[in-house]
Scaffold this active site. Structure first.
Site, mmCIF file in Angstrom:
data_model
loop_
_atom_site.group_PDB
_atom_site.id
_atom_site.type_symbol
_atom_site.label_atom_id
_atom_site.label_comp_id
_atom_site.label_asym_id
_atom_site.label_seq_id
_atom_site.Cartn_x
_atom_site.Cartn_y
_atom_site.Cartn_z
ATOM 1 N N TYR A 206 -12.962 23.967 -11.221
ATOM 2 C CA TYR A 206 -11.718 24.687 -10.931
ATOM 3 C C TYR A 206 -11.520 25.902 -11.841
ATOM 4 O O TYR A 206 -10.799 26.820 -11.492
ATOM 5 C CB TYR A 206 -10.514 23.755 -11.113
ATOM 6 C CG TYR A 206 -10.107 23.007 -9.882
ATOM 7 C CD1 TYR A 206 -11.010 22.220 -9.185
ATOM 8 C CD2 TYR A 206 -8.797 23.077 -9.407
ATOM 9 C CE1 TYR A 206 -10.628 21.515 -8.061
ATOM 10 C CE2 TYR A 206 -8.409 22.382 -8.293
ATOM 11 C CZ TYR A 206 -9.324 21.604 -7.614
ATOM 12 O OH TYR A 206 -8.936 20.908 -6.503
ATOM 13 N N LYS B 277 -21.704 12.171 -10.368
ATOM 14 C CA LYS B 277 -22.899 12.416 -9.545
ATOM 15 C C LYS B 277 -24.051 12.607 -10.518
ATOM 16 O O LYS B 277 -24.732 13.647 -10.537
ATOM 17 C CB LYS B 277 -22.638 13.662 -8.657
ATOM 18 C CG LYS B 277 -23.685 13.903 -7.592
ATOM 19 C CD LYS B 277 -23.616 12.943 -6.426
ATOM 20 C CE LYS B 277 -24.785 13.182 -5.484
ATOM 21 N NZ LYS B 277 -24.940 12.150 -4.454
ATOM 22 N N ASP C 259 -20.395 9.715 -3.897
ATOM 23 C CA ASP C 259 -20.540 9.477 -2.444
ATOM 24 C C ASP C 259 -20.391 7.992 -2.136
ATOM 25 O O ASP C 259 -19.726 7.595 -1.183
ATOM 26 C CB ASP C 259 -21.873 10.038 -1.918
ATOM 27 C CG ASP C 259 -23.070 9.689 -2.775
ATOM 28 O OD1 ASP C 259 -22.887 9.160 -3.887
ATOM 29 O OD2 ASP C 259 -24.216 9.922 -2.330
ATOM 30 N N ASP D 189 -9.839 15.321 -7.226
ATOM 31 C CA ASP D 189 -8.967 15.903 -6.204
ATOM 32 C C ASP D 189 -9.219 15.202 -4.864
ATOM 33 O O ASP D 189 -8.284 14.800 -4.166
ATOM 34 C CB ASP D 189 -9.265 17.407 -6.088
ATOM 35 C CG ASP D 189 -8.387 18.080 -5.057
ATOM 36 O OD1 ASP D 189 -7.191 17.754 -5.007
ATOM 37 O OD2 ASP D 189 -8.902 18.909 -4.290
ATOM 38 N N ASP E 125 -6.825 11.990 -2.947
ATOM 39 C CA ASP E 125 -6.254 12.084 -1.599
ATOM 40 C C ASP E 125 -6.782 10.965 -0.704
ATOM 41 O O ASP E 125 -6.042 10.391 0.098
ATOM 42 C CB ASP E 125 -6.561 13.450 -0.964
ATOM 43 C CG ASP E 125 -5.490 14.476 -1.323
ATOM 44 O OD1 ASP E 125 -4.732 14.215 -2.278
ATOM 45 O OD2 ASP E 125 -5.404 15.525 -0.657
HETATM 46 C C1 IPM Z 1 -3.641 18.546 -6.138
HETATM 47 C C2 IPM Z 1 -3.709 19.717 -5.192
HETATM 48 C C3 IPM Z 1 -4.090 20.982 -5.962
HETATM 49 C C4 IPM Z 1 -5.477 20.779 -6.544
HETATM 50 C C5 IPM Z 1 -4.003 22.256 -5.136
HETATM 51 C C6 IPM Z 1 -2.624 22.457 -4.563
HETATM 52 C C7 IPM Z 1 -4.453 23.448 -5.901
HETATM 53 O O1 IPM Z 1 -4.586 19.468 -4.148
HETATM 54 O O2 IPM Z 1 -2.833 18.593 -7.091
HETATM 55 O O3 IPM Z 1 -4.362 17.575 -5.947
HETATM 56 O O4 IPM Z 1 -6.479 21.013 -5.866
HETATM 57 O O5 IPM Z 1 -5.569 20.364 -7.699
HETATM 58 MG MG MG Z 2 -5.396 17.563 -4.144
#
Ligand code: IPM
Ligand code: MG
Length: 372
Positions: A142, A189, A221, A245, A249
């Site tokens: 990032y 990884k 993976d 990240d 999710d």
């Molecule tokens: C998160 C979000 C952020 C990230 C975005 C909004 C930049 O997806 O906080 O997980 O990728 O870190």
């Molecule tokens: Mg995110």
């Protein structure tokens, strides 16, 4: 006690969910005799519209000058289809993480018993799932050595980590595991990436100082499959920025109730709390968005202040609202309750004023409105 809390509502439904969270914090203030001083800042698309930057100087100043930060939601789809936009709403958050040194993102995953059927997975697969993800947040791909895609024919993002960056978050993860089920899963990884090999080396050494905690390794993976096949086998998950990240999710879908999930981003000095869900621009000002994730983010904020009883009062009030079906439509399509009513119910429960909103338990159990 006196605390300064920065409120950054952001975009979309951010304003609405922050209002409900603020109500709950005010209830805590009253019951437990604290003083919360709120300062509001703009961030994200809203900030771009007025200040041409996603993180105005004033907002950064407010954040630096606060004991904790509560963020609503950030983003607007009108920026999504322009890959070369110079400013994007989410840059506000990325910049804030860097400026404040927020190096660990912590996402708890908990399943509410009455919402088990919301999960896309079978009940016995998710049974007992209680996971805490530690995602490194201020380094890796990032942030390191970026080649600008707007100015060249090629582009790159470098994933680089130092031992120090790995070790500070690893210690947090092991400490958390000690107070939970004594297991850390490092996800990387390391069969391909050098940065992952460094993660393994550093984390393996740190594990020696936590003899009660079992450390296991998984390739990312494989972990992506395992998290769906057997989510209840994880305790503390530790991983780098981008894997975190994605996996965070993925894990949020396991509960099937993403709008109930909060997260914390912490550093040495500052800490920021927010819901996991996005800005839901289409729901803005419709009194439909679920405020629970943001309210539970305030419970994490209170724990950060070491106000454990206060945090428990918030969690109990949320548990009660969910158990009683005082929820928004995302959790129950037949519900007649909106954002405000759910927020009022939870705040009133914290205040111990349940009677004031004419709660009739019999009606609540039947899922009927109790507003007279
Ligand atoms: C998160 C979000 C952020 C990230 C975005 C909004 C930049 O997806 O906080 O997980 O990728 O870190
Ligand atoms: Mg995110």
């Amino acid at each position: 006690m006196k605390y300064k809390i920065a409120l950054l509502p952001g975009d979309g439904v951010g304003e609405e969910v922050i209002q409900q969270a603020k109500k709950c914090l005010e209830a805590v203030e009253e019951v437990f005799h604290h003083e919360f001083i709120f300062q509001i800042g703009v961030i994200g698309a809203k900030a771009i519209n007025t200040y041409e930057t996603a993180l105005p100087k004033d907002t950064l100043r407010i954040c630096k000058n606060s004991d904790a930060i509560l963020v609503g939601t950030i983003g607007n789809h009108k920026f999504n289809n322009n890959p070369v936009a110079e400013v994007r709403p989410e840059h506000g958050l990325i910049q804030l993480r860097k400026e404040l040194g927020l190096y660990a993102n912590i996402r708890p995953l908990r399943i509410f018993p009455s919402l088990v059927d919301k999960s896309p997975l079978k009940a016995d697969i998710i049974k007992g799932t209680d996971m805490l993800i530690f995602r490194e947040l201020s380094s890796g791909i990032y942030y390191q050595n970026k080649e600008d895609a707007t100015k060249a024919q090629s582009a790159s993002d470098v994933c680089k980590y130092t031992e120090e960056e790995i070790s500070r978050i690893a210690h947090l993860a092991f400490k958390a595991a000690k107070n939970r089920n004594n297991r850390v899963t490092l996800i990387d990884k390391a069969n391909v990436l050098n940065s992952s090999k460094l993660w393994r080396k550093v984390v393996r050494d740190i594990a020696q100082s936590y003899p009660d905690v079992a450390l296991e390794y998984q390739f990312v993976d494989h972990a992506a499959m395992k998290m769906i096949a057997a989510p209840n086998r994880y305790d503390v998950v530790l991983t780098e920025n981008m894997f975190g990240d994605i996996l965070a999710d993925e894990s949020s879908m396991i509960s099937g109730a993403v709008n109930t999930l909060p997260s914390a981003s912490v550093g040495e000095k500052q800490a920021l709390f927010q819901p996991v869900h996005g800005p839901y621009t289409e729901l803005k000002d419709k009194d439909l968005v679920n405020p629970v994730a943001t309210i539970l983010a305030t419970a994490m904020l209170l724990e950060h202040f070491r106000l454990f009883e206060e945090a428990m009062a918030v969690r109990e009030a949320v548990d009660k609202s969910i158990a009683k079906g005082i929820v928004t439509k995302d959790l129950d399509a037949n519900s007649q309750y909106g954002t405000n009513h759910v927020g009022d119910f939870i705040a009133n429960h914290i205040l111990g004023h349940d009677d004031r909103i004419n709660m009739n338990n019999e009606n609540i159990d039947l899922g009927k409105s109790t507003i007279i």
